[in-house]
Design a protein around this motif. Structure first.
Motif, PDB file in Angstrom:
ATOM      1  N   LYS A   1       2.904   4.461  -1.006  1.00 23.82           N
ATOM      2  CA  LYS A   1       2.757   5.392  -2.120  1.00 23.82           C
ATOM      3  C   LYS A   1       4.105   6.030  -2.444  1.00 23.82           C
ATOM      4  O   LYS A   1       4.769   6.578  -1.566  1.00 23.82           O
ATOM      5  CB  LYS A   1       1.744   6.497  -1.782  1.00 23.82           C
ATOM      6  CG  LYS A   1       0.371   5.976  -1.368  1.00 23.82           C
ATOM      7  CD  LYS A   1      -0.304   5.213  -2.484  1.00 23.82           C
ATOM      8  CE  LYS A   1      -1.700   4.765  -2.062  1.00 23.82           C
ATOM      9  NZ  LYS A   1      -2.363   3.938  -3.109  1.00 23.82           N
TER      10      LYS A   1
ATOM     11  N   GLU B   1     -11.068   5.383   8.395  1.00 26.96           N
ATOM     12  CA  GLU B   1     -11.688   4.079   8.198  1.00 26.96           C
ATOM     13  C   GLU B   1     -11.346   3.490   6.831  1.00 26.96           C
ATOM     14  O   GLU B   1     -11.113   2.281   6.705  1.00 26.96           O
ATOM     15  CB  GLU B   1     -13.209   4.191   8.366  1.00 26.96           C
ATOM     16  CG  GLU B   1     -13.651   4.459   9.793  1.00 26.96           C
ATOM     17  CD  GLU B   1     -15.156   4.420   9.937  1.00 26.96           C
ATOM     18  OE1 GLU B   1     -15.834   4.044   8.944  1.00 26.96           O
ATOM     19  OE2 GLU B   1     -15.656   4.748  11.018  1.00 26.96           O
ATOM     20  N   GLN B   2     -11.331   4.329   5.814  1.00 32.91           N
ATOM     21  CA  GLN B   2     -11.041   3.833   4.477  1.00 32.91           C
ATOM     22  C   GLN B   2      -9.612   3.313   4.382  1.00 32.91           C
ATOM     23  O   GLN B   2      -9.363   2.240   3.817  1.00 32.91           O
ATOM     24  CB  GLN B   2     -11.261   4.947   3.443  1.00 32.91           C
ATOM     25  CG  GLN B   2     -11.013   4.518   1.988  1.00 32.91           C
ATOM     26  CD  GLN B   2     -11.921   3.384   1.562  1.00 32.91           C
ATOM     27  OE1 GLN B   2     -13.132   3.430   1.770  1.00 32.91           O
ATOM     28  NE2 GLN B   2     -11.344   2.327   0.971  1.00 32.91           N
ATOM     29  N   ARG B   3      -8.667   4.086   4.938  1.00 36.75           N
ATOM     30  CA  ARG B   3      -7.273   3.648   4.876  1.00 36.75           C
ATOM     31  C   ARG B   3      -7.078   2.380   5.691  1.00 36.75           C
ATOM     32  O   ARG B   3      -6.348   1.479   5.281  1.00 36.75           O
ATOM     33  CB  ARG B   3      -6.353   4.753   5.386  1.00 36.75           C
ATOM     34  CG  ARG B   3      -4.878   4.376   5.310  1.00 36.75           C
ATOM     35  CD  ARG B   3      -3.960   5.551   5.534  1.00 36.75           C
ATOM     36  NE  ARG B   3      -2.570   5.152   5.361  1.00 36.75           N
ATOM     37  CZ  ARG B   3      -1.537   6.000   5.462  1.00 36.75           C
ATOM     38  NH1 ARG B   3      -1.747   7.283   5.711  1.00 36.75           N
ATOM     39  NH2 ARG B   3      -0.307   5.561   5.304  1.00 36.75           N
ATOM     40  N   GLN B   4      -7.703   2.302   6.851  1.00 39.36           N
ATOM     41  CA  GLN B   4      -7.578   1.098   7.661  1.00 39.36           C
ATOM     42  C   GLN B   4      -8.143  -0.107   6.917  1.00 39.36           C
ATOM     43  O   GLN B   4      -7.565  -1.206   6.945  1.00 39.36           O
ATOM     44  CB  GLN B   4      -8.305   1.283   8.988  1.00 39.36           C
ATOM     45  CG  GLN B   4      -8.163   0.084   9.927  1.00 39.36           C
ATOM     46  CD  GLN B   4      -8.792   0.327  11.284  1.00 39.36           C
ATOM     47  OE1 GLN B   4      -9.372   1.381  11.523  1.00 39.36           O
ATOM     48  NE2 GLN B   4      -8.690  -0.637  12.173  1.00 39.36           N
ATOM     49  N   SER B   5      -9.246   0.094   6.221  1.00 36.27           N
ATOM     50  CA  SER B   5      -9.834  -0.991   5.440  1.00 36.27           C
ATOM     51  C   SER B   5      -8.904  -1.440   4.329  1.00 36.27           C
ATOM     52  O   SER B   5      -8.730  -2.641   4.075  1.00 36.27           O
ATOM     53  CB  SER B   5     -11.180  -0.541   4.859  1.00 36.27           C
ATOM     54  OG  SER B   5     -11.718  -1.549   4.032  1.00 36.27           O
ATOM     55  N   ASP B   6      -8.263  -0.471   3.661  1.00 30.83           N
ATOM     56  CA  ASP B   6      -7.328  -0.802   2.583  1.00 30.83           C
ATOM     57  C   ASP B   6      -6.110  -1.558   3.109  1.00 30.83           C
ATOM     58  O   ASP B   6      -5.633  -2.510   2.480  1.00 30.83           O
ATOM     59  CB  ASP B   6      -6.874   0.478   1.864  1.00 30.83           C
ATOM     60  CG  ASP B   6      -8.007   1.162   1.117  1.00 30.83           C
ATOM     61  OD1 ASP B   6      -9.031   0.492   0.849  1.00 30.83           O
ATOM     62  OD2 ASP B   6      -7.876   2.366   0.819  1.00 30.83           O
ATOM     63  N   GLU B   7      -5.623  -1.119   4.258  1.00 34.03           N
ATOM     64  CA  GLU B   7      -4.453  -1.787   4.837  1.00 34.03           C
ATOM     65  C   GLU B   7      -4.798  -3.216   5.252  1.00 34.03           C
ATOM     66  O   GLU B   7      -4.003  -4.140   5.059  1.00 34.03           O
ATOM     67  CB  GLU B   7      -3.947  -0.999   6.058  1.00 34.03           C
ATOM     68  CG  GLU B   7      -3.406   0.387   5.737  1.00 34.03           C
ATOM     69  CD  GLU B   7      -2.068   0.344   5.008  1.00 34.03           C
ATOM     70  OE1 GLU B   7      -1.439  -0.727   4.972  1.00 34.03           O
ATOM     71  OE2 GLU B   7      -1.664   1.390   4.464  1.00 34.03           O
ATOM     72  N   GLN B   8      -5.983  -3.409   5.822  1.00 32.85           N
ATOM     73  CA  GLN B   8      -6.393  -4.750   6.226  1.00 32.85           C
ATOM     74  C   GLN B   8      -6.592  -5.650   5.009  1.00 32.85           C
ATOM     75  O   GLN B   8      -6.229  -6.833   5.025  1.00 32.85           O
ATOM     76  CB  GLN B   8      -7.697  -4.670   7.036  1.00 32.85           C
ATOM     77  CG  GLN B   8      -7.536  -4.058   8.417  1.00 32.85           C
ATOM     78  CD  GLN B   8      -6.700  -4.935   9.341  1.00 32.85           C
ATOM     79  OE1 GLN B   8      -6.732  -6.156   9.268  1.00 32.85           O
ATOM     80  NE2 GLN B   8      -5.935  -4.294  10.208  1.00 32.85           N
ATOM     81  N   ALA B   9      -7.140  -5.091   3.938  1.00 30.95           N
ATOM     82  CA  ALA B   9      -7.348  -5.888   2.721  1.00 30.95           C
ATOM     83  C   ALA B   9      -6.016  -6.331   2.122  1.00 30.95           C
ATOM     84  O   ALA B   9      -5.901  -7.426   1.561  1.00 30.95           O
ATOM     85  CB  ALA B   9      -8.148  -5.079   1.707  1.00 30.95           C
ATOM     86  N   ALA B  10      -5.003  -5.458   2.255  1.00 34.60           N
ATOM     87  CA  ALA B  10      -3.691  -5.791   1.694  1.00 34.60           C
ATOM     88  C   ALA B  10      -3.019  -6.930   2.446  1.00 34.60           C
ATOM     89  O   ALA B  10      -2.092  -7.564   1.917  1.00 34.60           O
ATOM     90  CB  ALA B  10      -2.788  -4.554   1.700  1.00 34.60           C
TER      91      ALA B  10
ATOM     92  N   THR C   1       0.808  -1.218   0.000  1.00 31.32           N
ATOM     93  CA  THR C   1       0.000   0.000   0.000  1.00 31.32           C
ATOM     94  C   THR C   1       0.846   1.275   0.000  1.00 31.32           C
ATOM     95  O   THR C   1       0.299   2.374  -0.005  1.00 31.32           O
ATOM     96  CB  THR C   1      -0.912   0.009   1.229  1.00 31.32           C
ATOM     97  OG1 THR C   1      -0.104  -0.149   2.408  1.00 31.32           O
ATOM     98  CG2 THR C   1      -1.919  -1.127   1.171  1.00 31.32           C
TER      99      THR C   1
END
Length: 602
Positions: A168, A190-199, A166
């Motif tokens: 940049k 929340e969005q960044r945390q979701s992206d990090e968890q998905a990664a 993730t």
């Protein structure tokens, strides 16, 4: 050993360092000269005297294939790295455009180096991949993409290697800030945390893992990143069929601290403590190639005494590193006692290191042009006591560990490779010598007066986990021999060169001479200004060949510092070594490699 005399001139001691080198010219490579044809390469003069050629992008693959297979082949891909040239003060002197890719090749048969460079525009950061020629190019190309954004066409798995998926940007580009305080405050919505968890989700296909059998499933297992057998923050994703390994994919970068980026904002002298933290078990061995590269660039010559003290301390840290390896190697295959005995012996040697340098593991004691201080009174008594004591302990460990039948069954024939495979995968140090090839920079390219010492280069023939350990045990015996010669023949002389770029200068002069005091003030506050140029110096470090390549554009800090560590390519061979074996065998293989994750990730 030849007794080193106090009256040996500084010029004489410096000259010895390069007697092995016969300068390579393009005329010595007629096949390459013919291949390049009507577009001859531009040659660049460098302080290290390595033949450096700028070639066109479309010439690269053919040139590499030729160099690897020609007579006296350059079959060792020593290093591959990028340079952002856009802010370089002497950029007009080079054919560089926006970025440069550097390919450093080594011919063990010739005992010579060759450096090829390709200039790239920022709008066309594409290069053909070398993975089909050198499998070891895989990680180096991934690193160049990760840190610079250079795309390697036809790479089998071009994804981030040192930084998280993730992340940049590409941090070794000059526009990327050096300090965290130059960025906006960190925020985790929340969005960044979701992206990090998905990664973090594990998808075997992202790791190049595929099902080889359609009639049953495989087990996927994470070994690490926090596990005692991986010797640091290191993860291996395993695809298992029962307990047998189908595929093992290393995942590195958890320990990445941006050491090469830090070098761009530290003074030449101020970066020395950071080198200690690369192979953090190597102590002053990390300072060695860095200060030698600077001294080569600046034309600084040191006394025979400085060379001897550097050798003695470097060999002490070779023993310290090997002792820890020896103990953990035995522990990983089931012997718990040896590591406790070896820690007691390490403390005896650490006490001597502390008495001499004032610190234990990270003394940062080597300086540009010399040492932080001279040896204290009584140093030889302590050192002699250890030299007399340790060989007998090694004999006991040989019986306890290496002659143990269980350890032999666990390690003989495990993780085996040939000399040819070692060269394909960029293996150096004990891992290469365990295959029967006697290649040691202290013999092949003696530096710091190593040609004055009598010692052997231990080798083995099997190239397996057991042999890699046995070679290191014998290396400790040879290090003791070298240290004994240093004690017996320690020359007199200054511990600091009389050169304006030496930092800091001899205190006896700075307190008496105003010009020296002014120079001292400038060097400490702003840092010494080194001449423009490029310098690479490699040493036989504890885990293999460690090299620093320094690019100076005439300022008080490095424009580009490239740290070539041995552990980085060594871990790349794990998938080949582990395939088809059991998980317990993988643990023995990891123990035998002797890696440090800070040495891998930098």
């Amino acid at each position: 050993m030849r007794p080193a005399k106090a009256e040996v001139s500084q010029a004489g001691t410096s000259q010895v360092r390069h007697e092995w080198r016969q300068e390579l010219t393009l005329a010595d490579l007629p096949e390459l000269e013919r291949l390049l044809g009507d577009r001859p390469p531009r040659q660049q003069s460098t302080a290290d005297k390595i033949l450096t050629l700028w070639i066109a992008k479309d010439q690269l693959l053919a040139a590499m294939q030729l160099l690897k297979t020609q007579s006296g082949p350059f079959n060792f891909l020593f290093d591959l790295y990028g340079v952002d040239e856009r802010l370089r003060q002497d950029r007009q002197l080079l054919p560089a455009q926006d970025f440069t890719l550097v390919y450093h090749l080594l011919s063990l048969e010739r005992n010579q180096d060759l450096r090829l460079k390709v200039a790239l525009e920022e709008s066309e950061l594409h290069m053909p991949s070398l993975c089909a020629i050198w499998p070891s190019a895989n990680w180096y190309e991934r690193e160049a993409w990760d840190l610079y954004g250079i795309v390697f066409d036809n790479h089998p798995n071009l994804r981030r290697i040192l930084l998280p998926p993730t992340f940049k940007g590409h941090p070794l580009r000059k526009e990327f800030p050096c300090r965290a305080t130059e960025n906006a405050p960190f925020a985790l919505d929340e969005q960044r945390q979701s992206d990090e968890q998905a990664a973090l989700k594990f998808d075997p296909r992202d790791w190049g893992m595929t099902a080889e059998k359609a009639d049953h499933d495989y087990l996927y297992l994470n070994l690490g990143p926090n596990h005692p057998s991986v010797h640091g923050v290191f993860r291996i994703a395993l695809q298992l069929d029962g307990e047998h390994i189908v595929q093992a994919v290393p995942d590195i970068g958890f320990h990445h601290r941006g050491a090469e980026k830090i070098a761009e904002r530290q003074t030449w002298h101020g970066f020395i403590p950071y080198t200690d933290r690369i192979d953090y078990l190597g102590g002053v061995m990390n300072n060695f190639p860095y200060v030698l590269a600077i001294e080569q660039l600046a034309g600084i010559r040191v006394s025979a005494r400085v060379e001897c003290i550097r050798v003695m301390l470097a060999e002490c840290f070779r023993i310290l590193s090997h002792m820890l390896f020896f103990g953990t190697f035995a522990q990983d295959v089931g012997q718990l006692s040896p590591i406790f005995y070896l820690f007691i012996d390490r403390e005896k040697l650490f006490a001597i290191i502390e008495a001499i340098t004032g610190a234990r593991m990270h003394p940062s004691w080597f300086r540009i042009g010399g040492l932080a201080q001279d040896l204290p009174n009584g140093w030889h008594t302590q050192m002699q006591e250890f030299v007399d004591y340790f060989p007998k302990r090694l004999d006991e460990y040989q019986v306890m560990v290496m002659n143990n039948s269980i350890l032999k069954r666990r390690t003989k024939g495990i993780g085996q490779y040939s000399t040819a495979q070692a060269l394909e995968w960029n293996i150096s140090g004990a891992g290469l010598r365990a295959t029967g090839l006697s290649w040691d920079l202290r013999k092949q390219r003696p530096y710091s007066g190593y040609d004055n010492y009598q010692f052997e280069v231990p080798t083995a023939e099997g190239g397996d986990a057991y042999d890699r350990c046995q070679v290191r045990v014998e290396e400790m015996r040879q290090s003791i021999k070298i240290i004994q010669q240093c004690i017996t023949h320690m020359p007199a002389g200054d511990y600091k060169a009389d050169h304006p770029l030496t930092t800091p200068p001899d205190t006896r002069r700075s307190k008496q001479d105003i010009e020296t005091l002014i120079q001292h003030f400038l060097n400490v506050s702003w840092g010494p200004v080194l001449p423009k140029g490029e310098s690479c110096f490699a040493v036989e470090a504890t885990k293999g060949i460690n090299a620093y390549t320094l690019i100076s554009d005439g300022s008080n800090s490095s424009y580009r510092t490239r740290i070539r560590t041995p552990s980085f390519p060594h871990l790349q061979m794990i998938p080949v070594l582990a395939k088809g074996l059991m998980v317990a065998d993988l643990i023995a293989i990891l123990a035998s490699i002797d890696f440090v994750m800070a040495d891998v990730d930098r």
